[in-house]
Design a protein around this motif. Structure first.
Motif, PDB file in Angstrom:
ATOM      1  N   MET A  23      -3.002   1.103  -3.509  1.00 59.79           N
ATOM      2  CA  MET A  23      -1.790   0.361  -3.846  1.00 59.79           C
ATOM      3  C   MET A  23      -0.684   1.320  -4.265  1.00 59.79           C
ATOM      4  O   MET A  23      -0.942   2.399  -4.826  1.00 59.79           O
TER       5      MET A  23
ATOM      6  N   SER B 207       0.825  -1.211   0.000  1.00 55.68           N
ATOM      7  CA  SER B 207       0.000   0.000   0.000  1.00 55.68           C
ATOM      8  C   SER B 207       0.856   1.256   0.000  1.00 55.68           C
ATOM      9  O   SER B 207       1.941   1.294   0.573  1.00 55.68           O
TER      10      SER B 207
ATOM     11  N   ALA C 257      -6.757   0.269   1.508  1.00 56.05           N
ATOM     12  CA  ALA C 257      -5.694   1.241   1.230  1.00 56.05           C
ATOM     13  C   ALA C 257      -5.464   1.294  -0.273  1.00 56.05           C
ATOM     14  O   ALA C 257      -5.864   0.391  -1.013  1.00 56.05           O
TER      15      ALA C 257
END
Length: 239
Positions: free
Chosen positions: A158, A51, A156
Motif C-alpha cells: 500500500m 498500491s 502489492a
C-alpha cells in the motif's frame, strides 16, 4: 506472521467439488477466458489506486483427472507445459522474464491424480499476454477433462501515505458489498473480509451468500507499511 488463508485449504481439500463449482459458474456466465481477463482488470485497476509497488499475480487452476493405463504424472506435467522433458522434470517453465508456469500432479489412489497449475508474475504484464496464456492452458486442461476456473490473486504494498481503512473504503466505493462475517479474520497484524461483487464472474456460495472476492490487509513486520491482497473468489496464497 503471514497467514495461509482458509480458502486455500478448502480448495485443496475439495478439489472435485471445486471443479464442479467452476464448471457451473462458466455455464452460467458464459464468458470463459474473457471473464477471467475482465475480473483481473477490475482487480488491477482497484489495487493500482492504492498500491505503491508493482502488483504480483498468482493464478491457480485445480482439478482431478483419471490417469490412463501406463500414464505417469510426469506425462501430464509435460503435456500441460507443452515443453521438453527437462522442464517437465522440474514442473516449471518460464513464459517470460516476469512470468513462470508451475505444474504439480499428485497421484492418488484408484488411478486418479490431483493437478495444480500456477501462473505467477512477479510484476503484472499486459492483459493481452494473460489472455493468450489462459486460453492455451484452458485448452490443454480441457483435453485432460479439467474444467475448473482460474483463481486470481493480486498482491502489492500500500502507498505509505494511506491507512488500511482507506483500502476497505475503496473496495466498497468500487461496488464490493461486504458479506456478513463469512470467512472474516482479524488478528494484531492482519485482517481479511469477503465481498459480493456482482460484476465478477467467479464465486462460491457460503451460508446462502455468494462470495466473489476476498481482500486482506497485512501490517508488515518492518516499518509501518501494509501489504494488500485481493483474491477471487477467495485468496489462495499467503498474505
Amino acid at each position: 506472521m503471514n497467514i495461509l488463508c482458509l480458502g486455500f485449504i478448502v480448495v485443496i481439500a475439495a478439489a472435485v467439488s471445486v471443479t464442479a463449482y467452476a464448471s457451473n459458474a462458466e455455464e452460467q456466465d458464459g464468458h470463459g477466458a474473457e471473464g477471467v481477463i475482465q475480473d483481473l482488470t477490475w482487480m488491477a485497476n482497484l489495487l493500482e489506486e492504492v498500491s505503491g509497488s508493482d502488483m504480483a499475480l498468482t493464478a491457480m487452476k485445480i482439478g482431478m483427472i483419471k490417469l490412463t493405463e501406463g500414464e505417469e504424472a510426469s506425462d501430464v506435467v509435460q503435456m500441460i507445459l507443452n515443453s521438453g522433458s527437462s522442464r517437465s522434470d522440474t514442473g516449471m517453465a518460464a513464459l517470460s522474464s516476469l512470468t513462470r508456469l508451475a505444474v504439480s500432479v499428485q497421484q492418488q489412489s484408484g488411478g486418479e491424480a490431483l493437478v495444480v497449475v500456477r501462473l505467477e508474475s512477479e510484476s503484472l504484464e499486459e492483459m493481452e499476454r494473460y489472455s493468450e496464456w489462459f486460453q492455451h492452458l484452458d485448452a490443454r486442461l480441457l483435453a485432460l477433462g479439467i474444467q475448473s476456473d482460474w483463481r486470481l490473486n493480486l498482491q502489492a504494498d500500500m502507498k505509505e501515505v494511506l491507512h488500511a481503512d482507506e483500502f476497505w473504503d475503496r473496495l466498497e466505493g468500487a461496488g464490493a458489498h461486504r458479506t456478513e462475517s463469512i470467512h472474516a479474520y482479524q488478528d494484531l497484524r492482519s485482517a481479511s473480509m469477503t465481498y459480493t461483487v456482482p460484476r465478477l464472474h467467479r464465486w462460491i456460495t457460503a451460508a446462502g451468500q455468494e462470495i466473489h472476492l476476498q481482500a486482506a490487509v497485512h501490517h508488515l513486520t518492518t516499518g509501518d507499511g501494509y501489504r494488500l491482497t485481493l483474491g477471487t473468489p477467495l485468496i489462495t496464497i499467503e498474505y
